[in-house]
Motif scaffolding. Sequence first.
Motif, PDB file in Angstrom:
ATOM      1  N   SER A  52       0.821  -1.197   0.000  1.00  0.00           N
ATOM      2  CA  SER A  52       0.000   0.000   0.000  1.00  0.00           C
ATOM      3  C   SER A  52       0.859   1.253   0.000  1.00  0.00           C
ATOM      4  O   SER A  52       0.582   2.201  -0.722  1.00  0.00           O
ATOM      5  N   THR A  53       1.919   1.247   0.776  1.00  0.00           N
ATOM      6  CA  THR A  53       2.817   2.392   0.824  1.00  0.00           C
ATOM      7  C   THR A  53       3.487   2.603  -0.526  1.00  0.00           C
ATOM      8  O   THR A  53       3.592   3.729  -1.005  1.00  0.00           O
ATOM      9  N   GLU A  77       2.322   1.662  -3.440  1.00  0.00           N
ATOM     10  CA  GLU A  77       1.311   2.108  -4.396  1.00  0.00           C
ATOM     11  C   GLU A  77       0.963   3.579  -4.185  1.00  0.00           C
ATOM     12  O   GLU A  77       0.728   4.311  -5.144  1.00  0.00           O
ATOM     13  N   LYS A  78       0.936   4.015  -2.936  1.00  0.00           N
ATOM     14  CA  LYS A  78       0.677   5.430  -2.654  1.00  0.00           C
ATOM     15  C   LYS A  78       1.797   6.299  -3.213  1.00  0.00           C
ATOM     16  O   LYS A  78       1.547   7.362  -3.777  1.00  0.00           O
ATOM     17  N   ALA A  91       1.418   6.530  -6.911  1.00  0.00           N
ATOM     18  CA  ALA A  91       0.331   7.446  -7.260  1.00  0.00           C
ATOM     19  C   ALA A  91       0.787   8.896  -7.163  1.00  0.00           C
ATOM     20  O   ALA A  91       0.516   9.711  -8.054  1.00  0.00           O
ATOM     21  N   ARG A 100      -5.435   6.530  -8.755  1.00  0.00           N
ATOM     22  CA  ARG A 100      -4.686   5.498  -8.035  1.00  0.00           C
ATOM     23  C   ARG A 100      -4.616   5.848  -6.547  1.00  0.00           C
ATOM     24  O   ARG A 100      -4.775   4.991  -5.687  1.00  0.00           O
ATOM     25  N   GLY A 101      -4.391   7.129  -6.228  1.00  0.00           N
ATOM     26  CA  GLY A 101      -4.355   7.570  -4.834  1.00  0.00           C
ATOM     27  C   GLY A 101      -5.699   7.400  -4.153  1.00  0.00           C
ATOM     28  O   GLY A 101      -5.777   6.976  -2.995  1.00  0.00           O
ATOM     29  N   LYS A 139      -7.951   5.178  -4.934  1.00  0.00           N
ATOM     30  CA  LYS A 139      -8.119   3.735  -4.728  1.00  0.00           C
ATOM     31  C   LYS A 139      -7.382   3.283  -3.476  1.00  0.00           C
ATOM     32  O   LYS A 139      -7.921   2.520  -2.664  1.00  0.00           O
ATOM     33  N   GLU A 140      -6.150   3.766  -3.299  1.00  0.00           N
ATOM     34  CA  GLU A 140      -5.367   3.364  -2.131  1.00  0.00           C
ATOM     35  C   GLU A 140      -5.989   3.885  -0.831  1.00  0.00           C
ATOM     36  O   GLU A 140      -6.012   3.185   0.175  1.00  0.00           O
ATOM     37  N   ARG A 141      -6.509   5.106  -0.850  1.00  0.00           N
ATOM     38  CA  ARG A 141      -7.174   5.632   0.354  1.00  0.00           C
ATOM     39  C   ARG A 141      -8.428   4.827   0.668  1.00  0.00           C
ATOM     40  O   ARG A 141      -8.727   4.559   1.831  1.00  0.00           O
ATOM     41  N   LYS A 171      -8.896   1.642  -0.068  1.00  0.00           N
ATOM     42  CA  LYS A 171      -8.451   0.360   0.474  1.00  0.00           C
ATOM     43  C   LYS A 171      -8.058   0.508   1.946  1.00  0.00           C
ATOM     44  O   LYS A 171      -8.367  -0.362   2.765  1.00  0.00           O
ATOM     45  N   ASP A 172      -7.382   1.600   2.279  1.00  0.00           N
ATOM     46  CA  ASP A 172      -6.991   1.839   3.669  1.00  0.00           C
ATOM     47  C   ASP A 172      -8.196   2.007   4.573  1.00  0.00           C
ATOM     48  O   ASP A 172      -8.177   1.585   5.724  1.00  0.00           O
TER      49      ASP A 172
END
Length: 89
Positions: free
Chosen positions: A34-35, A37-38, A41, A77-78, A80-82, A84-85
């Motif tokens: 996750s980190t 991917e962030k 992004a 993308r950012g 999406k990652e937020r 997921k978190d």
Amino acid sequence: MSEEDTACSGFFPVSRAPGSQGHPASERGGIEMSTGEKAKAKAEQVVGKTVRKVAHAVHKETLAAKGAALEARGRMRGTKERAKDSFKH
């Protein structure tokens, strides 16, 4: 080459990250992915914005559109990652 290395992937050995001890990211909590991917992004956003601004300055509208698309992809993308978190915690 041990049988364990080839069991999951057929003939080709499975590559593992150093320190992972053979566990997939989902079993480790996936924090590292996750980190990463962030960061990817944010990098896409910065590169896209830079390309867009430079292209506008030199009147290259096609390149500016590509930069804007890259920036938008980084924002998505950012997001999406937020999202997921938010489901992890």
